[in-house]
Design a protein around this motif. Structure first.
Motif, PDB file in Angstrom:
ATOM      1  N   UNK A 189       0.572  -1.348   0.188  1.00  0.00           N
ATOM      2  CA  UNK A 189       0.356   0.019  -0.180  1.00  0.00           C
ATOM      3  C   UNK A 189       0.709   1.055  -0.097  1.00  0.00           C
ATOM      4  N   UNK A 190       2.335   1.040  -0.183  1.00  0.00           N
ATOM      5  CA  UNK A 190       2.791   2.550  -0.086  1.00  0.00           C
ATOM      6  C   UNK A 190       3.597   2.216  -1.112  1.00  0.00           C
ATOM      7  N   UNK A 191       3.718   1.648  -1.809  1.00  0.00           N
ATOM      8  CA  UNK A 191       4.768   1.832  -3.464  1.00  0.00           C
ATOM      9  C   UNK A 191       4.163   1.011  -4.734  1.00  0.00           C
ATOM     10  N   UNK A 192       3.145  -0.267  -4.174  1.00  0.00           N
ATOM     11  CA  UNK A 192       2.505  -0.604  -5.527  1.00  0.00           C
ATOM     12  C   UNK A 192       1.514  -0.247  -5.739  1.00  0.00           C
ATOM     13  N   UNK A 193       0.364   0.292  -4.588  1.00  0.00           N
ATOM     14  CA  UNK A 193      -0.704   1.213  -4.852  1.00  0.00           C
ATOM     15  C   UNK A 193      -0.781   2.705  -5.343  1.00  0.00           C
ATOM     16  N   UNK A 194      -0.025   2.880  -4.982  1.00  0.00           N
ATOM     17  CA  UNK A 194       0.450   4.723  -5.616  1.00  0.00           C
ATOM     18  C   UNK A 194       0.935   4.027  -7.264  1.00  0.00           C
ATOM     19  N   UNK A 195       1.472   3.152  -7.476  1.00  0.00           N
ATOM     20  CA  UNK A 195       1.732   3.173  -8.839  1.00  0.00           C
ATOM     21  C   UNK A 195       1.073   2.635  -9.940  1.00  0.00           C
ATOM     22  N   UNK A 196      -0.230   1.988  -9.623  1.00  0.00           N
ATOM     23  CA  UNK A 196      -0.884   1.355  -9.818  1.00  0.00           C
ATOM     24  C   UNK A 196      -2.387   2.011 -10.372  1.00  0.00           C
ATOM     25  N   UNK A 197      -2.619   2.472  -9.353  1.00  0.00           N
ATOM     26  CA  UNK A 197      -3.662   4.340  -9.313  1.00  0.00           C
ATOM     27  C   UNK A 197      -3.412   4.460 -11.229  1.00  0.00           C
ATOM     28  N   UNK A 198      -2.676   5.478 -11.000  1.00  0.00           N
ATOM     29  CA  UNK A 198      -2.980   6.372 -12.271  1.00  0.00           C
ATOM     30  C   UNK A 198      -3.020   5.684 -13.801  1.00  0.00           C
ATOM     31  N   UNK A 199      -2.298   4.130 -13.404  1.00  0.00           N
ATOM     32  CA  UNK A 199      -3.046   3.283 -14.488  1.00  0.00           C
ATOM     33  C   UNK A 199      -4.133   3.000 -14.264  1.00  0.00           C
ATOM     34  N   UNK A 200      -4.658   2.697 -12.574  1.00  0.00           N
ATOM     35  CA  UNK A 200      -5.989   2.258 -13.310  1.00  0.00           C
ATOM     36  C   UNK A 200      -7.190   3.221 -13.768  1.00  0.00           C
ATOM     37  N   UNK A 201      -7.017   4.577 -13.209  1.00  0.00           N
ATOM     38  CA  UNK A 201      -7.749   5.834 -13.516  1.00  0.00           C
ATOM     39  C   UNK A 201      -7.872   5.823 -15.362  1.00  0.00           C
ATOM     40  N   UNK A 202      -6.904   6.131 -15.729  1.00  0.00           N
ATOM     41  CA  UNK A 202      -6.557   6.492 -17.472  1.00  0.00           C
ATOM     42  C   UNK A 202      -7.180   5.028 -18.016  1.00  0.00           C
ATOM     43  N   UNK A 203      -6.791   3.755 -17.709  1.00  0.00           N
ATOM     44  CA  UNK A 203      -7.181   3.123 -18.132  1.00  0.00           C
ATOM     45  C   UNK A 203      -8.483   2.636 -18.279  1.00  0.00           C
ATOM     46  N   UNK A 204      -9.217   3.063 -17.528  1.00  0.00           N
ATOM     47  CA  UNK A 204     -10.643   3.315 -17.417  1.00  0.00           C
ATOM     48  C   UNK A 204     -11.951   4.733 -18.455  1.00  0.00           C
ATOM     49  N   UNK A 205     -10.917   5.509 -18.709  1.00  0.00           N
ATOM     50  CA  UNK A 205     -11.295   6.656 -18.554  1.00  0.00           C
ATOM     51  C   UNK A 205     -10.453   7.515 -19.823  1.00  0.00           C
ATOM     52  N   UNK A 206     -12.259   7.503 -20.834  1.00  0.00           N
ATOM     53  CA  UNK A 206     -11.513   8.391 -21.894  1.00  0.00           C
ATOM     54  C   UNK A 206     -10.958   9.813 -22.130  1.00  0.00           C
ATOM     55  N   UNK A 207     -11.753  11.294 -21.379  1.00  0.00           N
ATOM     56  CA  UNK A 207     -11.680  11.629 -21.200  1.00  0.00           C
ATOM     57  C   UNK A 207     -10.341  12.038 -20.510  1.00  0.00           C
TER      58      UNK A 207
END
Length: 315
Positions: free
Chosen positions: A280-298
């Motif tokens: 939760x200190x490294x993996x989660x902050x690293x994946x969050x941008x990919x999760x949001x950008x992968x699912x959001x066209x705007x």
């Protein structure tokens, strides 16, 4: 000088053992964490720049996402640079005051992640359940108040635990089997009575963590009920898609928190705690941008503009 003051003054620094004591594994972990940290900084910085540059994204949802990206980058920066620096210099020490400072900011940004996820869940609740009143309910003043309130609460909570830690005495043992100064390993080293610290962690600390989680659950229960009342399948899919990214981040964040603090098999393990904390200190902050950008066209469109490319073929 009292005995307690002498004991506390006898420990001027701590030794952070890190994730591994084997030289070959340490070199591999250095390269791995350096790459992950660069991905965290770059990914979250791109999210912030994309949202700031595109006026279409100046909405409450992206305002909270921008704050989350900033907090994620800072959260990882409280521990990873120090760990990488120690490896390069071949040292494992951190000063007493440096350790308390690291613990303070670690708690602040950890709490902010928790609060922002709850605020974002409320934002999605209003968007799905009260779409016609969304602009009036989620005003700029309310959004600013929610973020400012989160920062104030997080800092007050962290200040409380840091001051309680600072009053303790630390004797001969100064070895921390961790890669950062967290509350739990520090309490184990203290030769003072830690009853008050433990009580505050179980009461006030638990309240800080549980309250946002309950708010998230309540928001998504209401969202699910509202979506199930939508007659068309297309409408249901559209409503759920607006919450998909946030729900994935929430699951990842709280899943790793539960694995660290609520798993009996790892709650008292010096080997498992640091490895689980990495999630939760490294993996989660690293994946969050990919999760949001992968699912959001705007957001993908805004990222294309920031990177100066017509096609964002990676995603």
């Amino acid at each position: 000088m009292t005995v307690g003051e002498a004991n506390q003054s006898s420990v001027s620094e701590f030794l952070l053992l890190g994730l591994s004591r084997k030289p070959q594994q340490q070199h591999l972990l250095f390269v791995l964490f350096l790459g992950m940290y660069l991905a965290i900084v770059l990914g979250n910085l791109l999210i912030i720049l994309a949202i700031s540059a595109d006026s279409r994204l100046h909405t409450p949802m992206y305002f909270f996402l921008c704050n989350l990206s900033f907090v994620d980058g800072c959260f990882s920066s409280t521990s990873i640079p120090k760990m990488l620096t120690n490896h390069i210099l071949g040292i494992q020490t951190i000063s007493f005051h440096g350790c308390l400072t690291q613990m303070y900011f670690f708690i602040v940004f950890g709490d902010m992640d928790n609060f922002l996820l709850a605020v974002m869940a409320y934002d999605r609740f209003v968007a799905v359940c009260y779409p016609l009143h969304y602009s009036t309910k989620m005003s700029r003043q309310l959004c600013a108040l929610l973020v400012i309130g989160s920062w104030v609460t997080a800092n007050l909570n962290s200040l409380l635990h840091t001051l309680l830690m600072a009053r303790l005495s630390f004797c001969a043992d100064n070895i921390i089997p961790h890669f950062l100064c967290d509350v739990s390993p520090l309490l184990k080293l203290s030769c003072s009575d830690t009853h008050l610290n433990d009580m505050m962690i179980l009461t006030e600390g638990a309240l800080i963590m549980i309250t946002p989680f309950v708010c998230i659950l309540a928001s998504y229960i209401s969202i699910t009920r509202a979506v199930l009342r939508v007659p068309s399948t297309k409408g249901k899919c559209k409503a759920f898609s607006t919450c998909g990214s946030h729900l994935a981040v929430v699951s990842l964040f709280y899943g790793t928190i539960i694995a660290v603090y609520f798993n009996p098999s790892s709650s008292h393990s010096a080997e498992k705690d640091p490895a689980a904390t990495v999630l939760y200190t490294v993996v989660t902050p690293m994946l969050n941008p990919f999760i949001y950008s992968l699912r959001n066209r705007d957001l993908k469109g805004a990222l294309r503009k920031v990177m100066g490319r017509k096609r964002f073929s990676v995603w």
